[in-house]
Write a protein that holds these residues in place. Sequence first.
Motif, PDB file in Angstrom:
ATOM      1  N   LEU A  56      29.236  17.518  -1.751  1.00  0.00           N
ATOM      2  CA  LEU A  56      27.787  17.510  -1.561  1.00  0.00           C
ATOM      3  C   LEU A  56      27.352  18.936  -1.260  1.00  0.00           C
ATOM      4  O   LEU A  56      27.735  19.511  -0.241  1.00  0.00           O
ATOM      5  CB  LEU A  56      27.377  16.583  -0.411  1.00  0.00           C
ATOM      6  CG  LEU A  56      25.868  16.586  -0.111  1.00  0.00           C
ATOM      7  CD1 LEU A  56      25.099  15.907  -1.237  1.00  0.00           C
ATOM      8  CD2 LEU A  56      25.563  15.909   1.220  1.00  0.00           C
ATOM      9  N   MET A  57      26.567  19.512  -2.175  1.00  0.00           N
ATOM     10  CA  MET A  57      26.027  20.860  -2.004  1.00  0.00           C
ATOM     11  C   MET A  57      24.529  20.758  -1.781  1.00  0.00           C
ATOM     12  O   MET A  57      23.890  19.819  -2.254  1.00  0.00           O
ATOM     13  CB  MET A  57      26.280  21.714  -3.258  1.00  0.00           C
ATOM     14  CG  MET A  57      27.725  21.865  -3.652  1.00  0.00           C
ATOM     15  SD  MET A  57      27.896  22.822  -5.194  1.00  0.00           S
ATOM     16  CE  MET A  57      27.528  21.543  -6.417  1.00  0.00           C
ATOM     17  N   VAL A  58      23.986  21.744  -1.116  1.00  0.00           N
ATOM     18  CA  VAL A  58      22.538  21.852  -0.981  1.00  0.00           C
ATOM     19  C   VAL A  58      22.102  23.139  -1.649  1.00  0.00           C
ATOM     20  O   VAL A  58      22.633  24.218  -1.357  1.00  0.00           O
ATOM     21  CB  VAL A  58      22.093  21.841   0.490  1.00  0.00           C
ATOM     22  CG1 VAL A  58      20.577  21.990   0.577  1.00  0.00           C
ATOM     23  CG2 VAL A  58      22.531  20.551   1.166  1.00  0.00           C
ATOM     24  N   LYS A  59      21.148  23.030  -2.574  1.00  0.00           N
ATOM     25  CA  LYS A  59      20.654  24.179  -3.323  1.00  0.00           C
ATOM     26  C   LYS A  59      19.210  24.472  -2.912  1.00  0.00           C
ATOM     27  O   LYS A  59      18.392  23.557  -2.796  1.00  0.00           O
ATOM     28  CB  LYS A  59      20.726  23.901  -4.825  1.00  0.00           C
ATOM     29  CG  LYS A  59      22.139  23.683  -5.348  1.00  0.00           C
ATOM     30  CD  LYS A  59      22.970  24.951  -5.208  1.00  0.00           C
ATOM     31  CE  LYS A  59      24.372  24.768  -5.770  1.00  0.00           C
ATOM     32  NZ  LYS A  59      25.172  26.015  -5.651  1.00  0.00           N
ATOM     33  N   ASP A  60      18.917  25.741  -2.717  1.00  0.00           N
ATOM     34  CA  ASP A  60      17.573  26.153  -2.325  1.00  0.00           C
ATOM     35  C   ASP A  60      16.696  26.289  -3.561  1.00  0.00           C
ATOM     36  O   ASP A  60      16.243  27.379  -3.919  1.00  0.00           O
ATOM     37  CB  ASP A  60      17.643  27.470  -1.559  1.00  0.00           C
ATOM     38  CG  ASP A  60      16.350  27.764  -0.801  1.00  0.00           C
ATOM     39  OD1 ASP A  60      15.482  26.859  -0.754  1.00  0.00           O
ATOM     40  OD2 ASP A  60      16.209  28.874  -0.267  1.00  0.00           O
ATOM     41  N   ILE A  61      16.473  25.160  -4.218  1.00  0.00           N
ATOM     42  CA  ILE A  61      15.752  25.091  -5.490  1.00  0.00           C
ATOM     43  C   ILE A  61      14.842  23.873  -5.462  1.00  0.00           C
ATOM     44  O   ILE A  61      15.195  22.839  -4.878  1.00  0.00           O
ATOM     45  CB  ILE A  61      16.749  24.979  -6.669  1.00  0.00           C
ATOM     46  CG1 ILE A  61      17.558  26.269  -6.818  1.00  0.00           C
ATOM     47  CG2 ILE A  61      16.043  24.656  -7.989  1.00  0.00           C
ATOM     48  CD1 ILE A  61      18.696  26.158  -7.800  1.00  0.00           C
ATOM     49  N   ASN A  90      19.763  18.063  -2.531  1.00  0.00           N
ATOM     50  CA  ASN A  90      21.192  17.768  -2.464  1.00  0.00           C
ATOM     51  C   ASN A  90      21.738  17.586  -3.870  1.00  0.00           C
ATOM     52  O   ASN A  90      21.125  16.880  -4.680  1.00  0.00           O
ATOM     53  CB  ASN A  90      21.444  16.475  -1.677  1.00  0.00           C
ATOM     54  CG  ASN A  90      20.966  16.557  -0.244  1.00  0.00           C
ATOM     55  OD1 ASN A  90      21.213  17.524   0.444  1.00  0.00           O
ATOM     56  ND2 ASN A  90      20.266  15.512   0.210  1.00  0.00           N
ATOM     57  N   MET A  91      22.888  18.180  -4.146  1.00  0.00           N
ATOM     58  CA  MET A  91      23.597  17.896  -5.396  1.00  0.00           C
ATOM     59  C   MET A  91      24.889  17.174  -5.025  1.00  0.00           C
ATOM     60  O   MET A  91      25.799  17.756  -4.446  1.00  0.00           O
ATOM     61  CB  MET A  91      23.897  19.182  -6.169  1.00  0.00           C
ATOM     62  CG  MET A  91      24.596  18.906  -7.504  1.00  0.00           C
ATOM     63  SD  MET A  91      24.925  20.417  -8.452  1.00  0.00           S
ATOM     64  CE  MET A  91      23.262  20.907  -8.882  1.00  0.00           C
ATOM     65  N   LEU A  92      24.944  15.900  -5.360  1.00  0.00           N
ATOM     66  CA  LEU A  92      26.091  15.056  -5.034  1.00  0.00           C
ATOM     67  C   LEU A  92      26.943  14.901  -6.289  1.00  0.00           C
ATOM     68  O   LEU A  92      26.564  14.180  -7.222  1.00  0.00           O
ATOM     69  CB  LEU A  92      25.615  13.702  -4.516  1.00  0.00           C
ATOM     70  CG  LEU A  92      26.697  12.690  -4.126  1.00  0.00           C
ATOM     71  CD1 LEU A  92      27.608  13.259  -3.042  1.00  0.00           C
ATOM     72  CD2 LEU A  92      26.058  11.390  -3.662  1.00  0.00           C
ATOM     73  N   VAL A  93      28.079  15.565  -6.316  1.00  0.00           N
ATOM     74  CA  VAL A  93      28.951  15.569  -7.493  1.00  0.00           C
ATOM     75  C   VAL A  93      30.133  14.640  -7.258  1.00  0.00           C
ATOM     76  O   VAL A  93      30.771  14.669  -6.207  1.00  0.00           O
ATOM     77  CB  VAL A  93      29.457  17.000  -7.794  1.00  0.00           C
ATOM     78  CG1 VAL A  93      30.367  17.005  -9.014  1.00  0.00           C
ATOM     79  CG2 VAL A  93      28.295  17.958  -7.984  1.00  0.00           C
ATOM     80  N   GLY A  94      30.429  13.818  -8.239  1.00  0.00           N
ATOM     81  CA  GLY A  94      31.603  12.955  -8.168  1.00  0.00           C
ATOM     82  C   GLY A  94      31.344  11.594  -7.552  1.00  0.00           C
ATOM     83  O   GLY A  94      32.224  10.732  -7.567  1.00  0.00           O
ATOM     84  N   LEU A  99      32.548   7.247  -0.402  1.00  0.00           N
ATOM     85  CA  LEU A  99      33.250   8.025   0.607  1.00  0.00           C
ATOM     86  C   LEU A  99      33.427   9.471   0.167  1.00  0.00           C
ATOM     87  O   LEU A  99      33.882   9.745  -0.955  1.00  0.00           O
ATOM     88  CB  LEU A  99      34.617   7.406   0.892  1.00  0.00           C
ATOM     89  CG  LEU A  99      34.640   6.142   1.770  1.00  0.00           C
ATOM     90  CD1 LEU A  99      36.060   5.584   1.832  1.00  0.00           C
ATOM     91  CD2 LEU A  99      34.130   6.450   3.182  1.00  0.00           C
ATOM     92  N   LEU A 100      33.096  10.400   1.047  1.00  0.00           N
ATOM     93  CA  LEU A 100      33.249  11.828   0.788  1.00  0.00           C
ATOM     94  C   LEU A 100      34.012  12.449   1.941  1.00  0.00           C
ATOM     95  O   LEU A 100      33.649  12.275   3.114  1.00  0.00           O
ATOM     96  CB  LEU A 100      31.878  12.500   0.653  1.00  0.00           C
ATOM     97  CG  LEU A 100      31.891  14.013   0.411  1.00  0.00           C
ATOM     98  CD1 LEU A 100      32.388  14.316  -1.003  1.00  0.00           C
ATOM     99  CD2 LEU A 100      30.509  14.614   0.615  1.00  0.00           C
ATOM    100  N   SER A 101      35.086  13.158   1.628  1.00  0.00           N
ATOM    101  CA  SER A 101      35.862  13.830   2.671  1.00  0.00           C
ATOM    102  C   SER A 101      34.954  14.762   3.476  1.00  0.00           C
ATOM    103  O   SER A 101      34.088  15.438   2.923  1.00  0.00           O
ATOM    104  CB  SER A 101      36.996  14.637   2.029  1.00  0.00           C
ATOM    105  OG  SER A 101      37.709  15.363   3.005  1.00  0.00           O
TER     106      SER A 101
END
Length: 280
Positions: free
Chosen positions: A114-119, A3-7, A13-15
């Motif tokens: 929140l992005m998920v990277k296949d890395i 998971n890459m959680l930015v900000g 809280l994340l929309s």
Amino acid sequence: MFNMLVGLPVGGLLSKDRLMEGTSTHIKYRLNVANGDFTELLKLPTLALPEVGPQGSSDVATVGTLSRITPSGTSYMLEFTPNANIDPIPVNELLANQNAFDVADAWGFHRTRLMVKDIDLYRTLLEIRHSSEVVRPSRNYLKFPDGPIDDNLVVVMMPFGSEFQPVWEAIQQAVYDAGLQCERADSIWDEDSIMDDIVGLLWRARIVITDYTSHNANVFYETGIAHTLGRKCIPLTQLADEIPFDLQHLRTLKYETTDIGLNKLKLALGQRLRNILRTN
């Protein structure tokens, strides 16, 4: 995957529409989050960092896990637990290696999501930490700035004499024709010291063009800095015997100052620039 959680460097809280934003469709399918089932998502390591633009930041990112994701109105409350055994990572290291994290956009770290990277996160971080491309130069003598490389910036180090103006114009044209930005130390004034401006340019440059003509000591000094920083360098000269012995093993573009010679320089320099862009 990770998971890459930015900000949200400590969670928060994340929309709901930002959850999984920027995540490939096949990854969303594999994680089965469509129905609010975050079981698989919570198993992944998480890299949490503040929002940051391409200008860089003195902040750090943290590795840990998402311990809970719970609905809260139009948002999700994300609880993040850092891993105390992993040192914080300077955000500028992430920016300098953003392709390794599958973040191609210069503003990819600037939007809360929140992005998920296949890395493999841990392997990637280990490789970056051991990579010679991550330079941490001493600041005892030179004022190195913080911030990432500008992929569009070509910096030129050459004598400033009026006789070099046609050469400078030929170089500029070749750089612009390659779709890049061209700067020289006398074209900026950001710092009180001109050397600070020069070091700042070399730090940000993707490519450095150096002209050895007239044995200019400043150019050789600046070339050494560029080599130490690992920048791609394109050396030029009017006379081959002006190249110091320690630099003679490097290919150098030799040019003449006639109209035909400068046109040939533009063509050869443009080809070299395009080769670098294709392979780096």
